[in-house]
Scaffold this motif. Structure first.
Motif, mmCIF file in Angstrom:
data_model
loop_
_atom_site.group_PDB
_atom_site.id
_atom_site.type_symbol
_atom_site.label_atom_id
_atom_site.label_comp_id
_atom_site.label_asym_id
_atom_site.label_seq_id
_atom_site.Cartn_x
_atom_site.Cartn_y
_atom_site.Cartn_z
ATOM 1 N N UNK A 57 0.138 -0.964 0.126
ATOM 2 C CA UNK A 57 -0.059 0.120 -0.196
ATOM 3 C C UNK A 57 1.250 1.228 0.079
ATOM 4 N N UNK A 58 1.978 0.952 0.699
ATOM 5 C CA UNK A 58 3.105 2.243 0.953
ATOM 6 C C UNK A 58 3.112 2.630 -0.432
ATOM 7 N N UNK A 59 3.601 1.932 -1.058
ATOM 8 C CA UNK A 59 4.704 2.130 -2.689
ATOM 9 C C UNK A 59 3.383 2.312 -3.385
ATOM 10 N N UNK A 60 2.124 2.532 -3.637
ATOM 11 C CA UNK A 60 0.541 3.229 -4.097
ATOM 12 C C UNK A 60 1.246 4.308 -3.854
ATOM 13 N N UNK A 61 1.305 4.829 -3.129
ATOM 14 C CA UNK A 61 1.596 6.559 -2.454
ATOM 15 C C UNK A 61 2.692 6.872 -2.523
ATOM 16 N N UNK A 62 3.711 6.195 -3.404
ATOM 17 C CA UNK A 62 5.158 6.999 -3.481
ATOM 18 C C UNK A 62 5.716 7.211 -4.758
ATOM 19 N N UNK A 63 5.796 8.553 -5.010
ATOM 20 C CA UNK A 63 5.911 9.061 -6.045
ATOM 21 C C UNK A 63 6.543 8.542 -7.169
ATOM 22 N N UNK A 64 7.900 8.314 -6.507
ATOM 23 C CA UNK A 64 8.758 7.397 -7.324
ATOM 24 C C UNK A 64 8.232 6.295 -8.106
ATOM 25 N N UNK A 65 7.253 5.132 -7.594
ATOM 26 C CA UNK A 65 7.102 4.354 -8.266
ATOM 27 C C UNK A 65 6.348 4.151 -9.255
ATOM 28 N N UNK A 66 5.760 5.429 -9.049
ATOM 29 C CA UNK A 66 4.510 5.834 -10.172
ATOM 30 C C UNK A 66 5.509 6.180 -11.219
ATOM 31 N N UNK A 67 6.896 7.206 -10.878
ATOM 32 C CA UNK A 67 8.233 7.738 -12.190
ATOM 33 C C UNK A 67 8.636 6.681 -12.887
ATOM 34 N N UNK A 68 9.329 5.288 -11.788
ATOM 35 C CA UNK A 68 10.025 4.140 -11.939
ATOM 36 C C UNK A 68 9.061 3.823 -13.223
ATOM 37 N N UNK A 69 7.658 2.975 -13.021
ATOM 38 C CA UNK A 69 6.575 2.339 -13.980
ATOM 39 C C UNK A 69 6.267 3.043 -14.694
ATOM 40 N N UNK A 70 6.203 4.711 -15.079
ATOM 41 C CA UNK A 70 5.998 4.863 -16.088
ATOM 42 C C UNK A 70 6.809 5.146 -17.729
ATOM 43 N N UNK A 71 8.676 5.272 -17.007
ATOM 44 C CA UNK A 71 8.835 4.668 -17.697
ATOM 45 C C UNK A 71 9.193 3.554 -18.187
ATOM 46 N N UNK A 72 9.635 3.063 -17.380
ATOM 47 C CA UNK A 72 9.717 1.111 -17.646
ATOM 48 C C UNK A 72 8.786 0.940 -19.092
#
Length: 272
Positions: free
Chosen positions: A216-231
């Motif tokens: 759950x914490x990861x889904x609120x982590x902005x860096x997750x969305x940056x890496x996920x979008x870049x990937x």
């Protein structure tokens, strides 16, 4: 006599009045930030590449083996995350270290005295940091290509999330550099904020495999969305919501940039 006395009055120098953007000053600040990290290229350019290769060796060769993630080889899954890590860390390091070292060396006046507006300071430092992040990221990408086949499925996502991440961390580095009063403060931000958020962002694994509360914490982590979008730009598969990632990236660029502008405008920890 009275007129002669008035003529001898020396007025203090007045600030130079610039109409519009001081392009010359902005360019000088930007070039200064670029030359600063190029002069120590072994530290700022070569070292991150070695770090990326070591990560590839440990996580792909030793741990990943022949398994696949999201339908692609593990090395292909990990490589974009490693490149994004270098973009994030180097953009942050450039602006934060530049301002903190200027404080310690008593050189903040060199930035504040020239006729540069708060917006020009923000753009100059932010663009310099973003340039280093993108430059190191590109070099790291070339370095890991022999170990991972990286197709480019969505070029717009690679550019958008890569540039957005570099600007966000460049602005956060400005905020940290102005706030910090000693190197221990900067180390605390790096070790207790930046690094945990980076490693809990799905760089080396699928976030859905994490136990709670880390998932759950990861889904609120902005860096997750940056890496996920870049990937997603490379492999065409995203774990999170692309809509959320695109909107969040734009909001963070504007939000962090505005905070930096206000810090320069009010002289936060600059004017004493």
């Amino acid at each position: 006599m009275k007129d002669m006395a008035l003529a001898e009055i020396v007025l203090p120098p007045q600030p130079r009045d610039y109409h519009g953007v001081n392009w010359g000053g902005l360019q000088t600040l930007y070039v200064r930030e670029i030359r600063r990290f190029i002069k120590v290229g072994m530290q700022t350019l070569a070292a991150p590449v070695v770090t990326s290769l070591l990560y590839m060796l440990v996580f792909v060769v030793a741990v990943g083996g022949g398994r696949s993630v999201h339908g692609v080889a593990y090395g292909t899954f990990v490589a974009p995350g490693l490149v994004m890590m270098q973009i994030l860390s180097n953009a942050f390091a450039n602006s934060s270290s530049s301002l903190l070292q200027a404080k310690f060396n008593g050189l903040m006046g060199d930035f504040m005295t020239p006729p540069l507006s708060p917006a020009e300071h923000t753009v100059g430092f932010g663009a310099g940091a973003a340039t280093r992040g993108i430059f190191v990221g590109a070099i790291s990408l070339v370095a890991v290509l022999p170990f991972a086949r990286l197709p480019v499925a969505e070029p717009w996502a690679v550019v958008y999330f890569g540039l957005g991440a570099a600007l966000i961390m460049g602005f956060i580095g400005i905020m940290a550099g102005l706030w910090a009063e000693k190197f221990d403060h900067m180390a605390a931000v790096t070790n207790f904020v930046i690094m945990p958020m980076t490693f809990l962002s799905g760089t080396f694994y699928l976030v859905e495999k994490l136990p709670e509360p880390f998932r759950t914490f990861s889904k609120f982590n902005p860096i997750f969305y940056l890496i996920d979008g870049f990937r997603y730009g490379f492999i065409g598969r995203a774990e999170g919501s692309l809509t959320v990632g695109v909107a969040m990236t734009a909001a963070l660029v504007l939000g962090t940039g505005w905070i930096c502008y206000r810090m320069f405008e009010t002289g936060y920890k600059i004017k004493t």
